[in-house]
Design a protein around this motif. Structure first.
Motif, PDB file in Angstrom:
ATOM      1  N   THR A 112       0.818  -1.223   0.000  1.00 36.14           N
ATOM      2  CA  THR A 112       0.000   0.000   0.000  1.00 36.14           C
ATOM      3  C   THR A 112       0.850   1.271   0.000  1.00 36.14           C
ATOM      4  OG1 THR A 112      -0.156  -0.179   2.411  1.00 36.14           O
ATOM      5  CG2 THR A 112      -1.974  -1.090   1.144  1.00 36.14           C
ATOM      6  N   ARG A 263      -7.061   2.885  17.444  1.00 33.68           N
ATOM      7  CA  ARG A 263      -6.089   2.180  16.597  1.00 33.68           C
ATOM      8  C   ARG A 263      -6.659   0.800  16.288  1.00 33.68           C
ATOM      9  NH1 ARG A 263      -2.841   2.838  13.168  1.00 33.68           N
ATOM     10  NH2 ARG A 263      -2.058   0.761  13.558  1.00 33.68           N
ATOM     11  N   SER A 265      -6.003  -2.959  14.489  1.00 35.12           N
ATOM     12  CA  SER A 265      -5.123  -3.951  13.869  1.00 35.12           C
ATOM     13  C   SER A 265      -5.993  -5.010  13.222  1.00 35.12           C
ATOM     14  CB  SER A 265      -4.239  -4.630  14.926  1.00 35.12           C
ATOM     15  OG  SER A 265      -3.190  -3.776  15.297  1.00 35.12           O
ATOM     16  N   ARG A 267      -5.890  -8.820  11.033  1.00 36.96           N
ATOM     17  CA  ARG A 267      -5.131  -9.979  10.568  1.00 36.96           C
ATOM     18  C   ARG A 267      -6.097 -10.901   9.831  1.00 36.96           C
ATOM     19  NH1 ARG A 267      -2.027  -6.900  12.276  1.00 36.96           N
ATOM     20  NH2 ARG A 267      -0.344  -7.166  13.790  1.00 36.96           N
TER      21      ARG A 267
HETATM   22  P1  5GP Z   1      -0.185  -3.576  13.266  1.00 40.33           P
HETATM   23  O1  5GP Z   1      -1.525  -4.175  13.396  1.00 40.33           O
HETATM   24  O2  5GP Z   1       0.877  -4.530  13.710  1.00 40.33           O
HETATM   25  O3  5GP Z   1      -0.082  -2.225  13.877  1.00 40.33           O
HETATM   26  O4  5GP Z   1       0.054  -3.338  11.710  1.00 40.33           O
HETATM   27  C1  5GP Z   1      -0.033  -4.376  10.765  1.00 40.33           C
HETATM   28  C2  5GP Z   1       0.595  -3.916   9.455  1.00 40.33           C
HETATM   29  O5  5GP Z   1      -0.167  -2.854   8.904  1.00 40.33           O
HETATM   30  C3  5GP Z   1       2.013  -3.374   9.599  1.00 40.33           C
HETATM   31  O6  5GP Z   1       2.752  -3.768   8.465  1.00 40.33           O
HETATM   32  C4  5GP Z   1       1.824  -1.894   9.651  1.00 40.33           C
HETATM   33  O7  5GP Z   1       2.938  -1.216   9.175  1.00 40.33           O
HETATM   34  C5  5GP Z   1       0.596  -1.676   8.776  1.00 40.33           C
HETATM   35  N1  5GP Z   1      -0.201  -0.560   9.302  1.00 40.33           N
HETATM   36  C6  5GP Z   1      -0.760  -0.483  10.522  1.00 40.33           C
HETATM   37  N2  5GP Z   1      -1.442   0.665  10.693  1.00 40.33           N
HETATM   38  C7  5GP Z   1      -1.295   1.349   9.548  1.00 40.33           C
HETATM   39  C8  5GP Z   1      -1.754   2.635   9.107  1.00 40.33           C
HETATM   40  O8  5GP Z   1      -2.438   3.388   9.819  1.00 40.33           O
HETATM   41  N3  5GP Z   1      -1.388   3.003   7.847  1.00 40.33           N
HETATM   42  C9  5GP Z   1      -0.637   2.196   7.028  1.00 40.33           C
HETATM   43  N4  5GP Z   1      -0.322   2.644   5.811  1.00 40.33           N
HETATM   44  N5  5GP Z   1      -0.199   0.992   7.417  1.00 40.33           N
HETATM   45  C10 5GP Z   1      -0.508   0.566   8.653  1.00 40.33           C
END
Ligand code: 5GP
Ligand code: MN
Length: 316
Positions: A112, A263, A265, A267
């Motif tokens: 992305t 925030r 996340s 998966r």
């Molecule tokens: P996590 O859930 O561990 O924070 O993020 C999972 C994946 O999504 C990671 O590769 C992280 O860099 C990407 N990611 C998480 N939040 C964001 C966001 O707000 N914007 C973008 N562009 N990528 C994100």
């Protein structure tokens, strides 16, 4: 503008003073890739500083160079030949964007990536940015040592869920093997990163009680509102526990870190969760993505679930 690995190496060679940064809310790959590249460039005689606009979790103090990571302060300004942003698009480097006056080289593996940097090396097939940094060090003629290895191995191991996720390729394993040969002690890293305070393990158990199942068990998630997070910080590893539930394709956590700022996340075991994250201005990978929703926990939960169900529906 997208460039090749060889061109990326040439850009780095032609700079003397270099600032490295990575994404806010830094993970093992952001920190490991930044420090691994720092050690590599220092071996070439470059002046290198690492700045990340966030607190760095203490568990990462196992990594050589951890104490050198700076956090930008208000109004601070640094002149350098080059700013290198790793594991990130430029919209997530926080105050570093204004602080460093230099052309930007972006090195990333997120599909992305918004391609806004002056120069971008993007390899969406790399399991981790650390895998790219390892190839780059080879291109630069740097001999990998234990310090570089410890940092890059951490990026590789954490972004692949310790070599379990679908992004793990033969190249990932070959890189990991090379890094072990450089003197990496894998259990030193895993033990440091897995260690949790007793209270946090108990919090994990209580947060797990709040997991909800949706869409006939294909979706599972847990929401922690601001009040809950004031009582206990969000436990690490929660999303991983949601993800393992039998029959679940999409797992999510939603944490109201500040009032009206959640925030998320995401998966998955199959669905492309970037399709969900992108709708909220976030991004990531097919099976791991994230975003921020500027609403309170209850309202953000409703919006998120609606989009998850829409994307799920569209796939079937
Ligand atoms: P996590 O859930 O561990 O924070 O993020 C999972 C994946 O999504 C990671 O590769 C992280 O860099 C990407 N990611 C998480 N939040 C964001 C966001 O707000 N914007 C973008 N562009 N990528 C994100
Ligand atoms: Mn990464």
């Amino acid at each position: 503008m997208q460039i090749s690995l060889t061109e990326t190496a040439a850009v780095l060679k032609s700079a003397q003073s270099i600032v490295i940064t990575a994404h806010v809310n830094p993970d093992g790959d952001a920190i490991g890739s930044s420090l691994g590249l720092m050690h590599g460039l220092k071996a070439l005689g470059k002046e290198v500083q690492v700045f990340i606009d966030d607190d760095i979790p203490a568990a990462f103090s196992v990594l050589p160079g951890y104490e050198l990571i700076g956090k930008p302060t208000e109004g601070q300004s640094i002149a350098a030949d080059l700013l290198v942003a790793v594991d990130v698009s430029l919209d997530r480097i926080g105050k570093v964007a204004e602080m460093v006056i230099a052309p930007v080289l972006n090195i990333d593996h997120h599909i992305t990536n918004d391609n806004q940097a002056d120069k971008l090396y993007l390899d969406g097939t790399a399991a981790a940015t650390a895998e790219i940094i390892y190839q780059l060090l080879g291109e630069l003629g740097v001999i990998c040592d234990r310090d570089m290895g410890m940092c890059l191995y951490t990026g590789l191991a954490t972004d692949t869920g310790w070599f379990r996720f679908s992004n793990t390729t033969p190249e990932t394993m070959r890189t990991a093997a090379d890094l072990l040969a450089c003197g990496v002690v894998p259990n030193l890293i895993s033990e440091a990163l897995e260690q949790r305070p007793f209270a946090e393990v108990q919090n994990l158990a209580s947060a797990m009680q709040k997991i909800e199942l949706l869409a006939e068990g294909k979706v599972a998630g847990v929401c922690l509102d601001y009040a809950a997070l004031q009582e206990h910080e969000a436990p690490e590893g929660l999303i991983g526990m949601v993800r393992v539930i039998e029959g679940v394709d999409v797992a999510f956590t939603l944490k109201e870190k500040e009032p009206n700022l959640c925030r998320v996340s995401l998966r998955s075991k199959g669905l492309d969760v970037t399709k969900i994250a992108l709708q909220f201005g976030g991004g990531g990978h097919v099976r791991a993505a994230g975003c921020t929703i500027a609403k309170d926990c209850a309202a953000a939960r409703i919006d998120l679930i609606k989009v998850i169900l829409q994307v799920l529906e569209a796939e079937h």
